[in-house]
Write a protein that holds these residues in place. Structure first.
Motif, PDB file in Angstrom:
ATOM      1  N   MET A  65       0.810  -1.218   0.000  1.00 29.09           N
ATOM      2  CA  MET A  65       0.000   0.000   0.000  1.00 29.09           C
ATOM      3  C   MET A  65       0.844   1.270   0.000  1.00 29.09           C
ATOM      4  N   ILE A  66       2.085   1.177   0.491  1.00 28.44           N
ATOM      5  CA  ILE A  66       2.923   2.371   0.592  1.00 28.44           C
ATOM      6  C   ILE A  66       4.065   2.345  -0.415  1.00 28.44           C
ATOM      7  N   GLY A 232     -16.255 -16.609  -6.909  1.00 25.18           N
ATOM      8  CA  GLY A 232     -14.839 -16.287  -6.715  1.00 25.18           C
ATOM      9  C   GLY A 232     -14.660 -15.337  -5.552  1.00 25.18           C
ATOM     10  N   LEU A 233     -13.511 -15.410  -4.925  1.00 22.18           N
ATOM     11  CA  LEU A 233     -13.169 -14.523  -3.822  1.00 22.18           C
ATOM     12  C   LEU A 233     -12.090 -13.549  -4.278  1.00 22.18           C
ATOM     13  N   PHE A 234     -12.129 -12.346  -3.720  1.00 25.33           N
ATOM     14  CA  PHE A 234     -11.140 -11.341  -4.113  1.00 25.33           C
ATOM     15  C   PHE A 234     -10.850 -10.414  -2.942  1.00 25.33           C
ATOM     16  N   ARG A 235      -9.739  -9.722  -3.069  1.00 20.97           N
ATOM     17  CA  ARG A 235      -9.341  -8.711  -2.088  1.00 20.97           C
ATOM     18  C   ARG A 235      -8.600  -7.600  -2.823  1.00 20.97           C
ATOM     19  N   VAL A 236      -8.749  -6.366  -2.323  1.00 15.26           N
ATOM     20  CA  VAL A 236      -8.150  -5.202  -2.975  1.00 15.26           C
ATOM     21  C   VAL A 236      -7.315  -4.420  -1.975  1.00 15.26           C
ATOM     22  N   LEU A 237      -6.101  -4.045  -2.375  1.00 11.52           N
ATOM     23  CA  LEU A 237      -5.281  -3.105  -1.615  1.00 11.52           C
ATOM     24  C   LEU A 237      -5.126  -1.836  -2.439  1.00 11.52           C
ATOM     25  N   ARG A 238      -5.198  -0.688  -1.758  1.00 12.09           N
ATOM     26  CA  ARG A 238      -5.140   0.596  -2.450  1.00 12.09           C
ATOM     27  C   ARG A 238      -3.966   1.443  -1.963  1.00 12.09           C
ATOM     28  N   ASP A 239      -3.598   2.417  -2.769  1.00 14.10           N
ATOM     29  CA  ASP A 239      -2.555   3.379  -2.412  1.00 14.10           C
ATOM     30  C   ASP A 239      -2.978   4.075  -1.122  1.00 14.10           C
ATOM     31  N   SER A 240      -2.146   3.954  -0.071  1.00 14.50           N
ATOM     32  CA  SER A 240      -2.536   4.471   1.245  1.00 14.50           C
ATOM     33  C   SER A 240      -1.611   5.552   1.761  1.00 14.50           C
ATOM     34  N   ASP A 241      -0.696   6.028   0.936  1.00 12.88           N
ATOM     35  CA  ASP A 241       0.196   7.079   1.403  1.00 12.88           C
ATOM     36  C   ASP A 241      -0.529   8.415   1.357  1.00 12.88           C
ATOM     37  N   ILE A 242      -0.178   9.278   2.302  1.00 14.09           N
ATOM     38  CA  ILE A 242      -0.745  10.628   2.347  1.00 14.09           C
ATOM     39  C   ILE A 242       0.398  11.610   2.192  1.00 14.09           C
ATOM     40  N   GLU A 243       0.347  12.396   1.119  1.00 14.54           N
ATOM     41  CA  GLU A 243       1.351  13.426   0.904  1.00 14.54           C
ATOM     42  C   GLU A 243       0.800  14.742   1.421  1.00 14.54           C
ATOM     43  N   VAL A 244       1.524  15.339   2.355  1.00 13.11           N
ATOM     44  CA  VAL A 244       1.065  16.592   2.957  1.00 13.11           C
ATOM     45  C   VAL A 244       1.394  17.749   2.030  1.00 13.11           C
ATOM     46  N   GLU A 245       0.388  18.547   1.736  1.00 11.71           N
ATOM     47  CA  GLU A 245       0.593  19.719   0.892  1.00 11.71           C
ATOM     48  C   GLU A 245       1.122  20.858   1.756  1.00 11.71           C
ATOM     49  N   GLU A 246       2.228  21.430   1.330  1.00 10.57           N
ATOM     50  CA  GLU A 246       2.868  22.464   2.145  1.00 10.57           C
ATOM     51  C   GLU A 246       1.963  23.677   2.339  1.00 10.57           C
ATOM     52  N   GLU A 247       1.046  23.909   1.366  1.00 14.56           N
ATOM     53  CA  GLU A 247       0.180  25.074   1.485  1.00 14.56           C
ATOM     54  C   GLU A 247      -1.088  24.778   2.282  1.00 14.56           C
ATOM     55  N   ALA A 248      -1.183  23.575   2.851  1.00 15.98           N
ATOM     56  CA  ALA A 248      -2.369  23.231   3.641  1.00 15.98           C
ATOM     57  C   ALA A 248      -2.499  24.200   4.817  1.00 15.98           C
ATOM     58  N   GLU A 249      -3.623  24.905   4.879  1.00 15.13           N
ATOM     59  CA  GLU A 249      -3.811  25.917   5.914  1.00 15.13           C
ATOM     60  C   GLU A 249      -4.297  25.314   7.224  1.00 15.13           C
ATOM     61  N   ASP A 250      -5.054  24.233   7.151  1.00 17.93           N
ATOM     62  CA  ASP A 250      -5.608  23.596   8.345  1.00 17.93           C
ATOM     63  C   ASP A 250      -5.249  22.118   8.292  1.00 17.93           C
ATOM     64  N   LEU A 251      -4.239  21.726   9.087  1.00 14.20           N
ATOM     65  CA  LEU A 251      -3.750  20.347   9.013  1.00 14.20           C
ATOM     66  C   LEU A 251      -4.818  19.342   9.412  1.00 14.20           C
ATOM     67  N   VAL A 252      -5.617  19.659  10.429  1.00 16.72           N
ATOM     68  CA  VAL A 252      -6.638  18.715  10.875  1.00 16.72           C
ATOM     69  C   VAL A 252      -7.649  18.489   9.767  1.00 16.72           C
ATOM     70  N   ARG A 253      -8.133  19.568   9.175  1.00 20.50           N
ATOM     71  CA  ARG A 253      -9.106  19.426   8.087  1.00 20.50           C
ATOM     72  C   ARG A 253      -8.485  18.692   6.905  1.00 20.50           C
ATOM     73  N   PHE A 254      -7.225  19.004   6.606  1.00 22.19           N
ATOM     74  CA  PHE A 254      -6.551  18.336   5.490  1.00 22.19           C
ATOM     75  C   PHE A 254      -6.481  16.829   5.729  1.00 22.19           C
ATOM     76  N   PHE A 255      -6.099  16.416   6.941  1.00 19.97           N
ATOM     77  CA  PHE A 255      -5.952  14.989   7.210  1.00 19.97           C
ATOM     78  C   PHE A 255      -7.304  14.281   7.263  1.00 19.97           C
ATOM     79  N   ARG A 256      -8.319  14.942   7.748  1.00 18.16           N
ATOM     80  CA  ARG A 256      -9.640  14.313   7.735  1.00 18.16           C
ATOM     81  C   ARG A 256     -10.062  14.005   6.299  1.00 18.16           C
ATOM     82  N   THR A 257      -9.792  14.927   5.408  1.00 16.30           N
ATOM     83  CA  THR A 257     -10.120  14.706   3.999  1.00 16.30           C
ATOM     84  C   THR A 257      -9.199  13.658   3.392  1.00 16.30           C
TER      85      THR A 257
END
Length: 720
Positions: A65-66, A232-257
């Motif tokens: 995932m990472i 049939g059975l299946f499982r999915v893994l997705r891209d789970s990395d979070i890149e922090v945007e330097e211009e993010a004004e509100d870190l809490v709101r950014f991470f919730r999204t």
């Protein structure tokens, strides 16, 4: 594709060749193979072996995932940034996928072996067809009453588009027919995250059946009147990395999204069972935009990460003997008064052998002590039920000035940390989120207490997180001190994080990214100078990972100058060890066992033979990785108290070097080889579980029977 070359095939000039480094991703996969080897370890109880299998599977999921997701992202965008060994993202992906298939096949082999061995002991990880009629009837009733109300079949047709499958989502897909209907009907059943993965069938012997087997076996309960044409059975893994945007004004709101986006990230892996219906497989391949090389058909069980739930079976005979951490004797000698004990002398606590409760008690005492004025605390990972959080809240409610630096960028703990930050703020704690572009990874508590002589500062520096569950599994060090210089430096560290006030000078600590790297380089340079002057020299270190090119090159330089270097590196090691003309004076080993090695220690001979009381010893929160040295706030803490110095160097570090029974030696070819097990071997975990408390026993240390180390013997895994 071969990235790590055998030493016989190396070019004669290694000064700039990529062969002087080991690829980070392949080194991590090598580490996970060592974890998987513990699932095959005949000396371990069966349920503990099953737990190691689960850990190796969980590790592999996170890696996918990472790390794989990141490389795929680079490759798809045409980014050709090369790794430390000179390989492109695409070349790394090709090599990784080859390794992944081998590891996954080995995991399935390990599961089949453990199934058979556990069956003999009365614990079945059963295929449903292996059960008798009474057990199958019980499962059918359980499915109808407990599972059916929780799951929702979803038709897939032009009016019902393909449903979204969340990260780590698992499900079954069915091809059905009813009566004379011309076309087939396709239905999907997603397994809710709240449903237990394994159903425990009562009886003797006990049986565990995977939930997906119930869904496919009892499909007639879900689809009455339909004919099942295939499934049939299946499982999915997705891209789970979070890149922090330097211009993010509100870190809490950014991470919730961002957390919501992660659940819907780009699919990286599609795993199918080997008997998957051909039409169902074609539909899944079409719907998930996954690189064909990352569509894996598994001969066995999907998602082995959940096997750890079976390890809760009440069979102590199939588990490690229980171990209860000791409470530090120094604190008990002061009737539980942490401040009195620390004021008398510095203390080091070795987790998990000594209880994490002393860290909690330190904070609880501060929260309730009328003389305590302020409490400052860094929080990277605190866990679900955190007594540390409770102590901080208690302190604020009791009128203390409490500050908590909460790191929102702790991977996979972002949501939990947002929750704790809200709880702390509600209680009146001043919550700081630190830097946007740096993670605050240092583990520090700072308590200011009003005493007769004036204000006194008490500090805790840790190599691990303030996480009570991890503290029973991870080996870490907690260092308590009332040293004024360390207290003043710790205050400057907090000012740097909370107010961006960069310290102009520090008396004892080194902090990254402001000078920790440079301090280590100066200490390595001094060892080289001692060799040049004919003085004894040497470096011992214990780390989780080393991948930083500059640090590796500095150690190569020291090796070339004649400095003997002994490294215990649990996980990723991009440094090549024992290569003539490059690193012939460097020995590297990895310790993998009952506990997860996590403490980080550096020791420098300082003109004397190691181990020596004249050596310089440091604890740190940082690994030798670029992210720790350049992109995180970390601390390097000098150990000057004689007793603590002897404990860290002469016991913790020395015993880790002496260990053979849980150790893997890194060869010049980049491969790891088990060291000696059995008669004449040494097990550092058993040693620390069976020996008295390390915490401040002073002269009693002289009677400890710690084997004397000669570096030549240790290089062969032989105490002497």
């Amino acid at each position: 594709m071969t990235i790590v070359h055998d030493s016989d095939d190396m070019p004669s000039d290694l000064t700039s060749a990529p062969e002087r480094y080991v690829n980070r991703e392949l080194s991590w996969l090598s580490f996970n193979r060592r974890v998987l080897a513990e699932a095959e370890n005949l000396r371990y109880p069966l349920l503990e072996r099953l737990r190691f299998l689960s850990i190796s599977a969980s590790n592999l999921d996170e890696f996918t995932m990472i790390r794989i997701a990141g490389l795929e992202g680079q490759a798809s965008r045409g980014i050709e940034t090369t790794a430390i060994d000179g390989t492109s993202p695409r070349q790394q992906l090709d090599a990784i996928r080859d390794d992944l298939l081998v590891i996954e096949a080995r995991q399935q082999e390990a599961l089949e072996t453990l199934r058979e061995l556990l069956f003999r002991e009365g614990v079945r990880i059963a295929n449903i067809d292996q059960l008798d009629n009474a057990e199958i009837d019980w499962l059918r009733e359980y499915f109808a009453t407990e599972i059916v109300p929780l799951i929702t079949p979803q038709a897939i047709d032009p009016s019902h588009p393909f449903p979204f499958v969340a990260n780590m989502g698992m499900g079954a897909i069915f091809r059905l027919k009813r009566g004379k209907r011309k076309g087939d009907l396709v239905e999907m059943v997603l397994i809710p995250s709240g449903v237990p993965r394994f159903v425990r069938v009562p009886g003797d012997p006990v049986a565990y059946v995977a939930i997906e087997q119930l869904i496919t076996r009892f499909a007639d309960v879900l689809f009455p009147g339909f004919k099942i044409l295939g499934d049939g059975l299946f499982r999915v893994l997705r891209d789970s990395d979070i890149e922090v945007e330097e211009e993010a004004e509100d870190l809490v709101r950014f991470f919730r999204t961002a957390i919501q986006r992660r659940r819907r990230g780009r699919a990286v892996l599609l795993e199918l069972d080997s008997d998957c219906d051909a039409a169902a497989e074609a539909l899944l391949r079409e719907q998930f935009d996954v690189d064909p090389a990352m569509i894996v058909k598994t001969e066995g069980m999907l998602s082995l990460r959940h096997l750890d739930s079976i390890c809760n079976e009440p069979r102590p005979d199939l588990k490690f003997a229980p171990f209860d951490p000791r409470y530090p004797e120094r604190i008990l000698a002061h009737d539980g008064d942490c401040f009195s004990a620390i004021r008398e002398k510095d203390i080091v606590i070795h987790h998990p052998y000594e209880s994490f409760e002393v860290v909690v008690d330190f904070l609880h005492q501060a929260a309730n002590d009328p003389a305590v004025v302020s409490i400052k605390q860094t929080l990277y990972r605190a866990g679900d039920q955190s007594p540390v959080i409770a102590a901080l809240i208690e302190g604020a409610q009791n009128g203390k000035a409490v500050t908590a630096v909460v790191e929102l960028k702790a991977r996979f703990d972002e949501e939990r940390n947002i929750h704790w930050a809200s709880e702390l703020e509600r209680a009146g704690v001043q919550v700081i989120y630190g830097f946007t572009d740096l993670k605050t990874h240092a583990k520090v508590s700072l308590i200011v207490r009003r005493e007769e002589e004036g204000y006194r500062t008490y500090c805790h520096f840790g190599t691990g997180n303030y996480h009570p569950v991890n503290a029973r599994i991870y080996t870490d060090l907690s260092f308590f001190t009332a040293d004024p210089a360390l207290g003043r430096d710790a205050a400057k560290l907090f000012n740097y994080v909370t107010g961006y006030v960069e310290p102009s000078t520090l008396e004892a600590l080194a902090i990254s990214p402001l000078g920790l790297r440079e301090r280590l380089e100066q200490l390595i340079d001094r060892e080289m100078a001692n060799v040049a002057e004919g003085k004894p020299a040497g470096i011992w270190c214990k780390l989780n990972a080393i991948t930083d090119r500059r640090m590796i090159d500095k150690l190569y330089e020291a090796s070339d100058a004649g400095v003997p270097i002994y490294m215990i590196v649990r996980g990723i090691c991009s440094l090549r060890a024992g290569v003539p003309g490059l690193s012939e004076n460097i020995r590297v080993k990895s310790v993998i066992g009952r506990f997860l090695e996590h403490g980080r220690i550096w020791a420098f001979a300082n003109g004397h033979e190691l181990p020596s009381r004249k050596a310089e010893v440091y604890l740190t929160s940082a690994d030798a990785m670029s992210r720790n040295l350049d992109r995180r706030v970390e601390v390097l803490v000098p150990i000057t108290n004689k007793t603590v110095h002897d404990q860290v160097l002469g016991q913790v570090l020395l015993a880790s070097i002496l260990d053979t029974e849980q150790s893997w030696a890194l060869g010049p070819d980049g491969e790891y080889y088990r060291m000696r097990v059995g008669e004449g071997g040494f097990n550092c975990h058993e040693y620390f579980m069976s020996n008295p408390s390390l915490s401040g026993r002073g002269s009693a240390l002289k009677s400890q029977e710690v084997p004397h180390l000669s570096l030549g013997g240790a290089a062969q895994g032989k105490p002497s």
